[in-house]
Design a protein around this motif. Structure first.
Motif, PDB file in Angstrom:
ATOM      1  N   ALA A 180      43.474  54.013  71.034  1.00 18.91           N
ATOM      2  CA  ALA A 180      42.629  53.225  70.011  1.00 18.91           C
ATOM      3  C   ALA A 180      42.735  54.241  68.734  1.00 18.91           C
ATOM      4  O   ALA A 180      41.954  53.955  68.158  1.00 18.91           O
ATOM      5  CB  ALA A 180      41.385  53.980  70.954  1.00 18.91           C
ATOM      6  N   LEU A 181      43.863  55.851  68.963  1.00 20.89           N
ATOM      7  CA  LEU A 181      43.286  56.737  67.936  1.00 20.89           C
ATOM      8  C   LEU A 181      43.983  56.756  67.026  1.00 20.89           C
ATOM      9  O   LEU A 181      45.194  55.480  66.754  1.00 20.89           O
ATOM     10  CB  LEU A 181      43.257  57.871  68.169  1.00 20.89           C
ATOM     11  CG  LEU A 181      43.218  58.153  69.394  1.00 20.89           C
ATOM     12  CD1 LEU A 181      43.257  59.651  69.999  1.00 20.89           C
ATOM     13  CD2 LEU A 181      41.124  58.756  68.762  1.00 20.89           C
ATOM     14  N   ASP A 182      43.929  56.597  65.318  1.00 21.70           N
ATOM     15  CA  ASP A 182      45.285  56.662  64.722  1.00 21.70           C
ATOM     16  C   ASP A 182      46.437  57.267  64.749  1.00 21.70           C
ATOM     17  O   ASP A 182      46.321  58.343  65.348  1.00 21.70           O
ATOM     18  CB  ASP A 182      44.683  57.409  63.207  1.00 21.70           C
ATOM     19  CG  ASP A 182      43.626  56.305  62.238  1.00 21.70           C
ATOM     20  OD1 ASP A 182      44.319  55.101  62.488  1.00 21.70           O
ATOM     21  OD2 ASP A 182      42.444  57.085  62.177  1.00 21.70           O
ATOM     22  N   VAL A 183      47.590  57.141  64.818  1.00 23.05           N
ATOM     23  CA  VAL A 183      48.638  57.402  64.500  1.00 23.05           C
ATOM     24  C   VAL A 183      48.753  58.900  64.597  1.00 23.05           C
ATOM     25  O   VAL A 183      49.264  59.454  65.010  1.00 23.05           O
ATOM     26  CB  VAL A 183      49.460  56.909  63.662  1.00 23.05           C
ATOM     27  CG1 VAL A 183      51.117  57.807  63.978  1.00 23.05           C
ATOM     28  CG2 VAL A 183      49.841  54.772  63.653  1.00 23.05           C
ATOM     29  N   SER A 184      48.796  59.203  63.390  1.00 21.37           N
ATOM     30  CA  SER A 184      48.031  61.198  63.313  1.00 21.37           C
ATOM     31  C   SER A 184      47.510  61.795  64.296  1.00 21.37           C
ATOM     32  O   SER A 184      47.723  63.065  64.253  1.00 21.37           O
ATOM     33  CB  SER A 184      48.136  61.608  62.002  1.00 21.37           C
ATOM     34  OG  SER A 184      46.119  61.338  61.036  1.00 21.37           O
ATOM     35  N   ILE A 185      46.669  61.263  64.821  1.00 20.37           N
ATOM     36  CA  ILE A 185      45.766  61.520  65.633  1.00 20.37           C
ATOM     37  C   ILE A 185      46.121  61.527  67.119  1.00 20.37           C
ATOM     38  O   ILE A 185      46.298  62.434  67.623  1.00 20.37           O
ATOM     39  CB  ILE A 185      44.375  61.343  65.410  1.00 20.37           C
ATOM     40  CG1 ILE A 185      43.742  61.212  64.087  1.00 20.37           C
ATOM     41  CG2 ILE A 185      43.506  61.385  66.617  1.00 20.37           C
ATOM     42  CD1 ILE A 185      43.183  62.245  63.397  1.00 20.37           C
TER      43      ILE A 185
ATOM     44  N   ALA C 255      54.626  62.212  57.066  1.00 21.64           N
ATOM     45  CA  ALA C 255      53.917  63.286  57.643  1.00 21.64           C
ATOM     46  C   ALA C 255      53.610  62.018  58.973  1.00 21.64           C
ATOM     47  O   ALA C 255      53.458  62.295  59.796  1.00 21.64           O
ATOM     48  CB  ALA C 255      53.463  63.793  57.231  1.00 21.64           C
ATOM     49  N   LEU C 256      53.197  60.481  58.141  1.00 20.19           N
ATOM     50  CA  LEU C 256      52.943  59.702  59.175  1.00 20.19           C
ATOM     51  C   LEU C 256      54.373  58.754  60.375  1.00 20.19           C
ATOM     52  O   LEU C 256      54.136  59.137  61.575  1.00 20.19           O
ATOM     53  CB  LEU C 256      52.370  58.796  58.591  1.00 20.19           C
ATOM     54  CG  LEU C 256      51.472  57.646  59.193  1.00 20.19           C
ATOM     55  CD1 LEU C 256      50.996  58.519  59.408  1.00 20.19           C
ATOM     56  CD2 LEU C 256      51.218  56.297  58.174  1.00 20.19           C
ATOM     57  N   LEU C 257      55.218  59.127  59.329  1.00 22.54           N
ATOM     58  CA  LEU C 257      57.080  58.783  60.223  1.00 22.54           C
ATOM     59  C   LEU C 257      57.107  59.718  61.791  1.00 22.54           C
ATOM     60  O   LEU C 257      56.938  59.174  62.407  1.00 22.54           O
ATOM     61  CB  LEU C 257      57.638  58.877  59.572  1.00 22.54           C
ATOM     62  CG  LEU C 257      58.632  57.198  58.578  1.00 22.54           C
ATOM     63  CD1 LEU C 257      59.091  57.915  58.296  1.00 22.54           C
ATOM     64  CD2 LEU C 257      58.886  56.748  59.894  1.00 22.54           C
ATOM     65  N   SER C 258      56.624  61.491  61.143  1.00 24.78           N
ATOM     66  CA  SER C 258      57.318  62.113  62.139  1.00 24.78           C
ATOM     67  C   SER C 258      55.658  62.097  62.672  1.00 24.78           C
ATOM     68  O   SER C 258      56.255  62.979  64.045  1.00 24.78           O
ATOM     69  CB  SER C 258      57.317  63.658  61.505  1.00 24.78           C
ATOM     70  OG  SER C 258      56.328  64.418  60.725  1.00 24.78           O
ATOM     71  N   SER C 259      54.502  62.288  63.179  1.00 24.61           N
ATOM     72  CA  SER C 259      53.781  61.893  63.560  1.00 24.61           C
ATOM     73  C   SER C 259      53.536  61.036  65.331  1.00 24.61           C
ATOM     74  O   SER C 259      52.828  61.168  66.383  1.00 24.61           O
ATOM     75  CB  SER C 259      52.529  61.944  63.024  1.00 24.61           C
ATOM     76  OG  SER C 259      52.216  61.317  62.704  1.00 24.61           O
ATOM     77  N   ARG C 260      54.568  60.012  64.546  1.00 24.11           N
ATOM     78  CA  ARG C 260      54.833  59.004  65.950  1.00 24.11           C
ATOM     79  C   ARG C 260      55.714  59.476  66.638  1.00 24.11           C
ATOM     80  O   ARG C 260      57.462  59.436  66.187  1.00 24.11           O
ATOM     81  CB  ARG C 260      54.910  57.876  64.949  1.00 24.11           C
ATOM     82  CG  ARG C 260      55.930  56.583  65.490  1.00 24.11           C
ATOM     83  CD  ARG C 260      54.290  55.320  65.502  1.00 24.11           C
ATOM     84  NE  ARG C 260      54.887  54.880  66.835  1.00 24.11           N
ATOM     85  CZ  ARG C 260      53.796  54.709  68.028  1.00 24.11           C
ATOM     86  NH1 ARG C 260      53.507  55.882  68.350  1.00 24.11           N
ATOM     87  NH2 ARG C 260      54.405  53.880  69.025  1.00 24.11           N
ATOM     88  N   PRO C 261      55.691  59.448  67.542  1.00 19.52           N
ATOM     89  CA  PRO C 261      55.984  59.729  68.986  1.00 19.52           C
ATOM     90  C   PRO C 261      57.961  58.845  68.800  1.00 19.52           C
ATOM     91  O   PRO C 261      57.450  57.564  68.789  1.00 19.52           O
ATOM     92  CB  PRO C 261      56.135  59.674  70.189  1.00 19.52           C
ATOM     93  CG  PRO C 261      54.390  58.863  69.913  1.00 19.52           C
ATOM     94  CD  PRO C 261      54.298  58.928  68.305  1.00 19.52           C
ATOM     95  N   LEU C 270      57.106  66.698  68.104  1.00 14.51           N
ATOM     96  CA  LEU C 270      55.810  65.601  67.547  1.00 14.51           C
ATOM     97  C   LEU C 270      55.382  66.220  66.490  1.00 14.51           C
ATOM     98  O   LEU C 270      55.070  67.698  66.487  1.00 14.51           O
ATOM     99  CB  LEU C 270      55.554  65.364  68.253  1.00 14.51           C
ATOM    100  CG  LEU C 270      54.386  64.193  68.568  1.00 14.51           C
ATOM    101  CD1 LEU C 270      54.597  62.745  67.964  1.00 14.51           C
ATOM    102  CD2 LEU C 270      53.871  64.410  70.052  1.00 14.51           C
ATOM    103  N   ARG C 271      55.418  66.376  65.422  1.00 14.32           N
ATOM    104  CA  ARG C 271      54.690  67.121  64.115  1.00 14.32           C
ATOM    105  C   ARG C 271      53.191  66.645  64.114  1.00 14.32           C
ATOM    106  O   ARG C 271      52.918  64.982  63.771  1.00 14.32           O
ATOM    107  CB  ARG C 271      55.232  66.841  63.136  1.00 14.32           C
ATOM    108  CG  ARG C 271      56.273  67.474  63.035  1.00 14.32           C
ATOM    109  CD  ARG C 271      56.889  68.593  62.693  1.00 14.32           C
ATOM    110  NE  ARG C 271      57.901  69.550  62.885  1.00 14.32           N
ATOM    111  CZ  ARG C 271      58.929  69.804  61.612  1.00 14.32           C
ATOM    112  NH1 ARG C 271      58.025  69.936  60.928  1.00 14.32           N
ATOM    113  NH2 ARG C 271      60.102  70.382  62.050  1.00 14.32           N
TER     114      ARG C 271
END
Lengths: 274, 285, 332
Positions: A180-185, C255-261, C270-271
């Motif tokens: 349920a969390l945002d991708v960056s979270i 950053a959004l791309l690299s935080s996605r496993p 995983l950043r």
């Protein structure tokens, strides 16, 4: 440490979980992957004790806590001491961070309540323990003094993790805890969980539909479909060389560069859908 | 995501908005009558039962601000003195039915299964009986006086509270924080007292407030029929009935003022209830 | 400016909503262009304003909303449409599919009634023709036993099937632009693939343009031509989908791309981005991402960057990336 044997759950005529057997070693991390209706959440809830199994065994360090347990067999209620002892075996973090905390209870108070249920501590040591737990999940004093509604989803999930850790459980079950969390979270929470496992040795049982998260959090994985385990093995092996057609289908559905969505369901199968 | 955004932008009630001024006014009216119910007998300008045969059906004057009734008793004093009798009976009805109803609702919601089916079924049966008629019947059987009708109404009002609280309690009981507390080994009593009840409190308060208006109306009706409070006690329902013959004699004031008092209190409680509901429950709705 | 305007142009759109009685900016500056028949993804986390931006296209904003900038459909300003024109616009030229189909269909009426009513009421199609047409479209979206499904009520259908019904309803209006707001977020991954395939096929068959709102960059890149990334109420980057992995210029996009496993890259680290995504009304004076940005400098905190060309992208950043990302794509 955790052993599940021939676990089964029926709702009326419907078999939700069918002959599920696996084990989770000390300090281990196992993911149960499946889609809605696969029985993965029911399995987790039976292991935690929130749902009564229809059959099978759940053993923690060789000690029965499932349907084979003598009080459960005799349909007796657990004594409060036993309930707390069970709490030190298994804790759970839920999907929805917004309703995982009592909306009228400050976050620090919720963690303190959990600590106090398991340890009789004088006030100053209790405060110190709460601060230590909140620090471990990355929450500060200001957030500890806040009501859940003042916190973001990620912060609430951190608070829920701190509360679960208050019992110093041997096993932490995470039921879609980042979905349920945002991708960056999500990435923050996944890293936090890996960190907690390394620091405390808590074994993780990760219930998820997200194959990406599995690679980062688990050593082994089970794939469940319609209540049954269809594949079981180390994460890297299963993802690189899936054996069961359903696992292959799951992996093929994940968007990646060059991915083109395809209809794989034949019309006859679609007609059988509810 | 989107819904959260809109929930935050939805107008949050603030003091000073028209609807909140109405709630505040209703609260003041309720407060005033509660004050009169407690202190009324000390404030009355005349003894409420003092008869003055030479001064019947008097109009408003400096000594009798609202005039007098058919026995020459001061109407203002009787209205003020009657506040206690008129409010006490519905207060008991609501206190009993709310306490019992909340408890039943929690038990049904917590244990579920056959217990829930039994409670819900029993309440459906009770709901099937018209409360007022049952209360009248009981009064007729056990003789006039408020005790029997209050008991009957307390039972009749049970489903009103229980049904609403039960469905809210089921929702609350299924929230993951309750499961989390159970997994931590928290005793059930603690979960009820520290978590479930406080969270259901606002809803219970709103239901009780709205129920109070209806209960007051029912009790007044029973007294109006001569089965509740007995003369010469100053009770509003009874006063409406006693004043009725005088209306034809061209002196409607007793029925009129007593009726207005009932109307004012019922409307005030209802407005207060709706206002509280918006304020206390709005964010959960 | 070219002679024929694009199908949709969102130009400097800002939206203020009343929060606690005060108008607060939720969307600061959104710029999106969709040419006829193209697919554009609007990607962002919660609070980014992506859904609100999509609603502004339909003129569907909550009461008290204040708009600046412009939304133009085929050169015609949506804000300037008269009520009758707006009604025809919503009924026939754009259609929307939502994340939660159950909230957008009357649970008491049959699926068939819902589908047919859309045609007979707003487009004046005869009932018999409407039935024939709807049956055909249901087959097209993979619902073979259309007659039986049309007699069923929404609660008898699974989420995936109901979303197909909503897509059929959208297609039945023969729109030129489909707005899809997280249409697969509530669905299983295998169902997501089915639904995205259905949308892709329908687009190809009808030359339909798509505005796809999602939080999932990978999915967006797979099904759209261009990507618009939103953060805290502003579009921060606009780029071709094929360039997303290697040539994204804005630090937030990377950053959004690299935080996605990743499912596919073993060992990729995983950043996570520190902090949490902000809402439009919370942003500081400078760049909205400055608090979380690995490349932040003093200028970022004082001066809000305007969108400017950076390679193939348009990025609102003072210090955009110019070198390609490493091959793994996950190491920003």
């Amino acid at each position: 440490m955790l052993e599940v044997r021939n676990l089964r759950k029926e709702f009326g005529d419907f078999v939700a979980v069918d002959d599920v057997t696996f084990s989770l070693p000390q300090r281990g991390s196992l993911a149960i992957v499946g889609e809605s209706g696969s029985g993965k959440t029911t399995t987790a809830r039976m292991i935690a004790g929130l749902e009564t199994a229809s059959g099978g065994h759940i053993l923690v360090e060789g000690e029965e806590r499932g349907p084979g347990h003598k009080r459960q067999r005799q349909r007796q209620r657990l004594r409060s001491g036993e309930r707390r002892a069970r709490g030190r075996q298994i804790q759970m973090v839920f999907q929805d961070p917004y309703s995982s905390l009592d909306r009228r209870q400050r976050v620090g108070a919720a963690v303190a309540e959990a600590v106090a249920l398991h340890q009789r501590l004088p006030a100053d040591r209790l405060r110190a323990r709460v601060a230590e737990l909140l620090d471990m999940v990355g929450l500060d004093d200001r957030q500890a003094a806040a009501l859940p509604k003042a916190l973001s989803g990620g912060q609430r999930q951190r608070a829920a993790i701190a509360r679960a850790l208050a019992a110093e459980p041997q096993i932490l079950i995470l039921d879609e805890a980042v979905a349920a969390l945002d991708v960056s979270i999500q990435a923050q929470i996944l890293r936090l969980l890996a960190d907690i496992r390394a620091r405390t040795g808590t074994a993780l049982l990760f219930i998820t539909h997200d194959l990406g998260a599995v690679r980062h959090i688990s050593d082994d994985m089970l794939v469940m479909q319609a209540g049954k385990i269809v594949e079981h093995g180390p994460v890297a092996t299963v993802l690189a060389d899936p054996q069961h057609p359903y696992t292959r289908r799951l992996i093929a559905s994940v968007p990646k560069p060059g991915w083109i969505p395809r209809r794989r369901m034949d019309p006859a199968a679609a007609a059988r859908l509810p | 995501m989107t819904s959260a955004l809109f929930a935050r932008t939805a107008s949050k009630p603030r003091a000073g908005r028209p609807r909140d001024r109405v709630t505040l006014a209703a609260g003041c009216v309720v407060g005033l009558f509660v004050f009169l119910a407690v202190c009324g007998p000390l404030l009355v300008p005349h003894a409420p039962n003092a008869v003055d045969p030479l001064n019947v059906h008097a109009g408003p004057s400096a000594t009798h601000l609202l005039g007098t009734d058919d026995s020459g008793r001061d109407l203002l004093s009787r209205l003020i003195a009657g506040t206690r009798a008129s409010l006490a009976a519905p207060a008991v009805v609501i206190a009993v039915s709310t306490t019992l109803g909340t408890l039943l609702a929690l038990v049904a919601a917590w244990f579920g299964g056959w217990l829930d089916r039994f409670v819900s079924g029993a309440l459906d049966v009770v709901f099937g009986f018209p409360g007022l008629i049952m209360a009248v019947l009981v009064a007729a059987v056990f003789g006039a006086g408020l005790t029997a009708p209050v008991v009957a109404l307390s039972i009749a009002y049970l489903p009103l509270i229980t049904r609403v609280v039960r469905s809210a309690a089921i929702k609350e009981r299924n929230l993951p924080y309750v499961s989390a507390l159970q997994l931590l080994g928290a005793p059930t009593a603690r979960i009820w007292l520290r978590h479930l009840l406080p969270n259901l409190g606002p809803l219970v308060l709103v239901q009780a407030t709205i129920g109070f208006g209806y209960a007051l109306l029912d009790v007044a009706a029973i007294s109006f029929l001569g089965l509740g409070s007995q003369p010469p006690d100053p009770e509003w329902g009874l006063m409406v009935a006693n004043g009725a013959p005088s209306i034809l004699a061209g002196a409607p004031q007793q029925s009129l003022y007593a009726g207005l008092a009932i109307l004012l209190v019922v409307v005030a409680f209802n407005l207060l209830g709706t206002g509280l509901s918006r304020r206390l429950l709005g964010e959960q709705a | 400016m070219s002679a024929t305007p694009p199908l949709l142009r969102i130009d400097g759109l800002g939206i203020d909503l009343p929060l606690d009685g005060e108008p607060r900016p939720i969307v600061h500056r959104a710029d999106v262009v969709i040419p006829e028949g193209a697919a554009v993804a609007l990607v962002g986390e919660s609070g980014s304003g992506k859904s609100l931006t999509a609603r502004a296209v339909l003129g569907l904003l909550p009461a008290g909303a204040r708009l600046h900038g412009d939304v133009a459909f085929a050169g015609e300003s949506v804000a300037g449409m008269a009520p009758e024109r707006l009604r025809r616009f919503r009924a026939g030229e754009v259609a929307m599919v939502f994340q939660d189909p159950r909230a957008h269909i009357n649970p008491a009426r049959s699926v068939g009634d819902f589908l047919i009513e859309g045609l007979t009421l707003t487009r004046g199609v005869r009932a018999a023709d409407a039935v024939r047409k709807v049956t055909g479209i249901l087959r097209e979206v993979g619902i073979a036993d259309a007659e039986r499904r049309m007699r069923q009520r929404p609660h008898e259908l699974s989420g995936g099937l109901l979303q197909r019904v909503m897509i059929a309803a959208a297609l039945a209006a023969e729109p030129r632009l489909l707005l899809a707001d997280e249409p697969t977020t509530a669905l299983d991954v295998t169902t997501q693939e089915e639904v995205m395939a259905i949308i892709a096929e329908a687009r190809e068959a009808r030359g339909l343009a798509l505005l796809f709102i999602t939080h999932d960059l990978e999915l967006a890149a797979a099904v759209c031509d261009r990507i618009v990334v939103m953060y805290a109420g502003s579009t921060v980057e606009e780029l071709p989908a094929g360039h997303l992995r290697e040539r994204a210029a804005h630090p937030y996009t990377r950053a959004l791309l690299s935080s996605r496993p990743s499912v596919f890259e073993a060992g990729a680290d995983l950043r996570s981005i520190p902090g949490r995504p902000l809402s439009g009304f919370e942003v500081p004076d400078g760049c909205a991402f400055s608090d979380r940005c690995p490349r932040v400098r003093d200028r970022c905190r004082s001066e809000r960057p305007a969108p400017s060309a950076a390679g193939d992208s348009t990025a609102a950043c003072h210090f955009p990336y110019t070198a390609p990302a490493e091959e793994a794509g996950c190491h920003a």
